[in-house]
Design an enzyme around this catalytic site. Structure first.
Site, short mmCIF file in Angstrom:
data_model
loop_
_atom_site.label_atom_id
_atom_site.label_comp_id
_atom_site.label_asym_id
_atom_site.label_seq_id
_atom_site.Cartn_x
_atom_site.Cartn_y
_atom_site.Cartn_z
N GLY A 1 -32.72 32.06 -13.49
CA GLY A 1 -31.28 31.96 -13.57
C GLY A 1 -30.81 31.43 -14.92
CG LEU A 2 -27.00 32.43 -16.55
CD1 LEU A 2 -25.49 32.50 -16.78
CD2 LEU A 2 -27.73 33.04 -17.73
CG HIS A 3 -33.19 27.68 -17.20
ND1 HIS A 3 -33.84 27.13 -18.27
CD2 HIS A 3 -33.77 28.87 -16.95
CE1 HIS A 3 -34.79 27.97 -18.66
NE2 HIS A 3 -34.77 29.03 -17.88
CB ALA A 4 -31.21 24.21 -20.65
#
Lengths: 324, 93
Positions: B16-19
């Site tokens: 997913g859209l992590h850091a």
């Protein structure tokens, strides 16, 4: 960065600067020779007659073992044992544990031009202290155009182009109670895997502030504002921010800068008008402290985020399964 | 000159859209002269702010609406779409 080495350490200087702290007492003339190797040696085998392999350039430490051996010999044998080593002169002989130096050895040393000294400390203790002094003297060193400041115990080395504002950044930190090691000219020395930074003796903690001139940090801010040397924990590069430049956004990657063969963590601070880089310096130092204490805020935050998204993904999968 | 484009993008990288992906997205978005907005489940985020993008917590398999408005909106949409398709260069582990 040019890495340089110092030449030999003159015996006279060793006695003058460290004689008292080491507890050294010269029994012969202190001859005008240089110590050229940082290692120390126990000359037992050489004294006993095995001279084919003898690290004669090192400082020789005559400990209890060697002294007892010498003491067991007759005066003539002792003189002979020492005379055999004349062709391979050592810079310094130290009798440790305060053992009395035999008169024949003093005479022989005087005749050969070999300095003999006595030391009250036990051999290992002397080895530790003298070893440190020699290691420091012989450590490779380099000069960099940078400023070094101790922020909460973390050594921040500010680098960047001339006029970018290193001195001003460091002065601001000093004003907030941090300690200046050196501005503009920093000497780096490698000790093991540590890089130690010190200032120039002449410059001390003077610095040039554009528009003001030369200031003396110790007189202005007091003794607590300065420090003689500091291990460098972080390189902080100040860079004028330009359209299109990219820089670290997450703090998850570790960037390093190679200083004399040691990789030191590095942060680039993009500069733009009105930015308070002093606070950023303090935050970098505190963040480094957190990491040294085993906490990595950026990583912890990201792990929490990934976990949250994993849960959402699993829930979605369950929902899809129910519909089917 | 009003130039607004939107596109629905599916998050296909595993985590997913992590850091890291968020940082790549923000860096890409910042190169274009336009406003970039991402929306998901009624929450919208500024595409040029990493904290804002991470707040969406856009997990793998979810969809986000990407909107760009400004002179270079089309370029931004294409570049960000490409990042999603490339799974943000994330190594599948």
């Amino acid at each position: 960065m040019e890495i340089r080495h110092r030449g030999g350490l003159p015996l006279g200087r060793l006695f003058q600067t460290h004689g008292q702290s080491l507890g050294l007492e010269a029994k012969t003339t202190v001859f005008d020779v240089n110590i050229v190797e940082p290692d120390l040696h126990r000359p037992g085998l050489a004294l006993a007659g095995f001279v084919q392999v003898f690290s004669h350039k090192r400082v020789q430490m005559v400990g209890n073992t060697e002294w007892c051996y010498l003491d067991s010999l007759s005066p003539d044998q002792r003189r002979e044992s020492f005379r055999r080593l004349a062709p391979t002169p050592s810079p310094l002989w130290i009798f440790t544990h305060g053992n009395p130096v035999h008169p024949e050895i003093i005479e022989e040393g005087e005749a050969q031009g070999a300095t003999v000294a006595s030391c009250k400390r036990p051999t290992l203790e002397l080895a530790e202290h003298l070893g440190e002094i020699l290691e420091e003297h012989f450590a490779p060193f380099a000069t960099v155009h940078a400023s070094l400041v101790d922020v909460y115990g973390i050594g921040l080395l500010y680098v960047g182009k001339s006029g970018v504002g290193k001195s001003e950044a460091v002065l601001d930190l000093v004003e907030r109670g941090h300690r200046l090691v050196a501005d503009d000219v920093v000497y780096l020395a490698r000790r093991g895997t540590d890089i130690i930074g010190t200032g120039n003796e002449l410059l001390g903690q003077h610095m040039e502030i554009r528009g003001v001139g030369i200031i003396d940090v110790a007189s202005l801010f007091g003794i607590r504002a300065i420090r003689q040397s500091k291990r460098i924990e972080m390189v902080v590069e100040l860079k004028i921010w330009q359209e299109g430049d990219s820089y670290d956004r997450t703090g998850l990657s570790t960037y390093t800068c190679n200083l004399m063969g040691v990789d030191v963590p590095r942060t680039i601070i993009p500069l733009s008008p009105g930015k308070n880089i002093t606070v950023i310096g303090e935050v970098i130092a505190m963040n480094t402290l957190l990491k040294l204490n085993g906490k990595d805020p950026a990583r912890t935050f990201n792990e929490r985020l990934i976990q949250l998204m994993n849960e959402k993904r699993e829930e979605r999968a369950r929902r899809v399964a129910r519909w089917e | 000159m009003k130039n607004k484009t939107t596109r629905i993008l599916k998050v296909i990288n595993r985590f997913g859209l992590h850091a890291r992906p968020a940082a790549m997205l923000v860096e890409t978005a910042s190169r274009f002269d336009c406003e970039v907005t991402l929306s998901k489940d009624g929450v919208s985020a500024n595409g040029k702010s990493i904290m804002s993008v991470m707040l969406l917590a856009a997990e793998s398999g979810s969809e986000v609406e990407l909107a760009a408005e400004g002179p270079q909106a089309d370029g931004a949409i294409e570049a960000i779409d490409a990042l999603f398709q490339a799974k943000f260069n994330e190594d599948e582990g």
